[in-house]
Scaffold this active site. Sequence first.
Site, mmCIF file in Angstrom:
data_model
loop_
_atom_site.group_PDB
_atom_site.id
_atom_site.type_symbol
_atom_site.label_atom_id
_atom_site.label_comp_id
_atom_site.label_asym_id
_atom_site.label_seq_id
_atom_site.Cartn_x
_atom_site.Cartn_y
_atom_site.Cartn_z
ATOM 1 N N THR A 187 -14.787 -1.062 -15.595
ATOM 2 C CA THR A 187 -14.789 -2.115 -14.566
ATOM 3 C C THR A 187 -15.067 -3.460 -15.218
ATOM 4 O O THR A 187 -15.861 -3.554 -16.150
ATOM 5 C CB THR A 187 -15.809 -1.838 -13.433
ATOM 6 O OG1 THR A 187 -15.852 -2.981 -12.566
ATOM 7 C CG2 THR A 187 -17.204 -1.531 -13.945
ATOM 8 N N SER A 188 -14.397 -4.497 -14.685
ATOM 9 C CA SER A 188 -14.599 -5.849 -15.213
ATOM 10 C C SER A 188 -15.923 -6.428 -14.722
ATOM 11 O O SER A 188 -16.340 -7.490 -15.160
ATOM 12 C CB SER A 188 -13.440 -6.750 -14.796
ATOM 13 O OG SER A 188 -13.326 -6.743 -13.384
ATOM 14 N N ASN A 192 -15.654 0.476 -22.063
ATOM 15 C CA ASN A 192 -14.622 -0.482 -21.662
ATOM 16 C C ASN A 192 -13.793 -0.888 -22.877
ATOM 17 O O ASN A 192 -14.232 -0.752 -24.013
ATOM 18 C CB ASN A 192 -15.277 -1.719 -21.015
ATOM 19 C CG ASN A 192 -14.330 -2.448 -20.090
ATOM 20 O OD1 ASN A 192 -13.194 -2.746 -20.445
ATOM 21 N ND2 ASN A 192 -14.790 -2.743 -18.886
ATOM 22 N N TYR A 196 0.825 -1.213 0.000
ATOM 23 C CA TYR A 196 0.000 0.000 0.000
ATOM 24 C C TYR A 196 0.863 1.269 0.000
ATOM 25 O O TYR A 196 0.505 2.271 -0.605
ATOM 26 C CB TYR A 196 -1.020 -0.017 1.149
ATOM 27 C CG TYR A 196 -2.218 -0.877 0.771
ATOM 28 C CD1 TYR A 196 -3.265 -0.346 0.027
ATOM 29 C CD2 TYR A 196 -2.262 -2.222 1.100
ATOM 30 C CE1 TYR A 196 -4.340 -1.131 -0.369
ATOM 31 C CE2 TYR A 196 -3.331 -3.018 0.712
ATOM 32 C CZ TYR A 196 -4.370 -2.470 -0.030
ATOM 33 O OH TYR A 196 -5.419 -3.256 -0.439
ATOM 34 N N HIS A 243 -15.065 1.293 -1.964
ATOM 35 C CA HIS A 243 -13.994 0.453 -1.406
ATOM 36 C C HIS A 243 -12.976 1.259 -0.599
ATOM 37 O O HIS A 243 -11.872 0.791 -0.377
ATOM 38 C CB HIS A 243 -13.300 -0.328 -2.542
ATOM 39 C CG HIS A 243 -14.195 -1.330 -3.216
ATOM 40 N ND1 HIS A 243 -13.926 -1.890 -4.438
ATOM 41 C CD2 HIS A 243 -15.373 -1.879 -2.793
ATOM 42 C CE1 HIS A 243 -14.906 -2.734 -4.761
ATOM 43 N NE2 HIS A 243 -15.785 -2.732 -3.784
ATOM 44 N N ASN A 254 -12.878 2.705 -7.015
ATOM 45 C CA ASN A 254 -11.461 3.075 -6.922
ATOM 46 C C ASN A 254 -11.140 3.750 -5.595
ATOM 47 O O ASN A 254 -11.960 4.446 -5.019
ATOM 48 C CB ASN A 254 -11.077 4.006 -8.074
ATOM 49 C CG ASN A 254 -11.283 3.337 -9.413
ATOM 50 O OD1 ASN A 254 -11.440 2.120 -9.474
ATOM 51 N ND2 ASN A 254 -11.299 4.113 -10.476
ATOM 52 N N ILE A 255 -9.902 3.554 -5.173
ATOM 53 C CA ILE A 255 -9.464 4.144 -3.904
ATOM 54 C C ILE A 255 -8.425 5.236 -4.160
ATOM 55 O O ILE A 255 -7.797 5.727 -3.242
ATOM 56 C CB ILE A 255 -8.870 3.059 -2.972
ATOM 57 C CG1 ILE A 255 -7.632 2.395 -3.591
ATOM 58 C CG2 ILE A 255 -9.916 1.997 -2.646
ATOM 59 C CD1 ILE A 255 -6.860 1.493 -2.628
ATOM 60 N N CYS A 270 -8.589 1.665 18.250
ATOM 61 C CA CYS A 270 -9.677 2.571 18.643
ATOM 62 C C CYS A 270 -10.662 2.837 17.511
ATOM 63 O O CYS A 270 -11.679 3.493 17.722
ATOM 64 C CB CYS A 270 -9.126 3.891 19.184
ATOM 65 S SG CYS A 270 -8.486 4.989 17.910
ATOM 66 N N ALA A 277 -11.542 4.877 -22.090
ATOM 67 C CA ALA A 277 -12.471 5.792 -21.423
ATOM 68 C C ALA A 277 -12.075 7.246 -21.650
ATOM 69 O O ALA A 277 -12.928 8.116 -21.779
ATOM 70 C CB ALA A 277 -12.494 5.487 -19.930
#
Length: 271
Positions: A218-219, A243, A70, A126, A109-110, A137, A261
Amino acid sequence: MSSPSSDMKAFRELVHQCKSLVVLTGAGVSAESGVPTFRGAGGYWRRWNATDLATPGAFHENPSLVWEFYHYRREVMASKHPNPAHIAIAECEKRFKRSGRKVTVITQNIDGLHKRAGSNRILELHGNLFKTRCLKCGDVAVNVDSPICEALQGRGAPDPGTESALIPEEQLPRCKVGGCGGLVRPHVVWFGECLESSILEEVDQELKNCDLCMLVGTSSVVYPAAGFAPALAARGVPVAEFNMETTWATNQLGFHFHGPAGENVPEALKP
Ligand code: BJW
Ligand code: ZN
């Protein structure tokens, strides 16, 4: 069902008439910004498939490895920019707002690129790469630190031969709430985890009220998001898929626009 239409003129007519447009997006909308998608060639980090590391089990077993992954993606993402698809969607929202109409982005998407492009009405299904959640906490915090902690500095290289850093837990990102100091994790939704219920309620509302939908990059394999467009189409709401490939959903939808896109979305949303 008959195969979907690729009549751009007919779709643009629907855009001009619609009152509430929902844009459902996945990794493909960010591909032209240089963000790798999940499935296919770009979806690997070292020898792992990206989706193998996006699980609570992977984090439990090896938080250092998952944080390296990440951390790498945070650093990459910070150097990327919205592309013409993100920008066209954001501009459309502003234009629609002036005439009392609305555009809502529902994204898997993030990467935060819709927000950076100027979209305001965004539901992130997500989570977000630049938020953390404390395991002790529960605090959720925006975090754009680079690196996110000292021990990850220079770590996270994606090459298959790279050795894992094996960072002790106490040196991984920790909670900043006074006195807590618990281990934090990326505030994203992994496989087997539930999506935030308040977001799902808002999504329900938007899907109920919309009269047009664009399904971009997106798939359509990951649920619950994969079910949204087919459910709208079954209710008679026109849905257009943008797509580079066809998906299992394609034949249930009214339109399919094959290609990048970054070209087709701006074309579809031209004022
Ligand atoms: C372009 C392009 C260009 C390229 N222009 N296009 C019902 C049935 C079966 C299973 C389930 C079910 N309900 C739930 C499940 C389990 C599971 C699931 O769906 N599994 C499936 C794989 C079968 N779902 C979950 O676990 C979800 N939780 C949940 O439902 O909780 C309740 C529950 C649990 C268990 C059982 C039942 C109920 C949570 C899902 C979380 C997904 N998380 C990830 C990681 C997020 C964090 C991170 O990024 O690290 O989300 S996985 C990954 O996939 C990521 C993405 O958002 C998601 C979707 O991927 P996406 O965006 O579609 O990307 P790709 O790469 O797949 O596709 C890219 C597309 O773009 C391709 O089509 C290209 O052609 C295209 N493209 N360039 C246009 N330039
Ligand atoms: Zn905490």
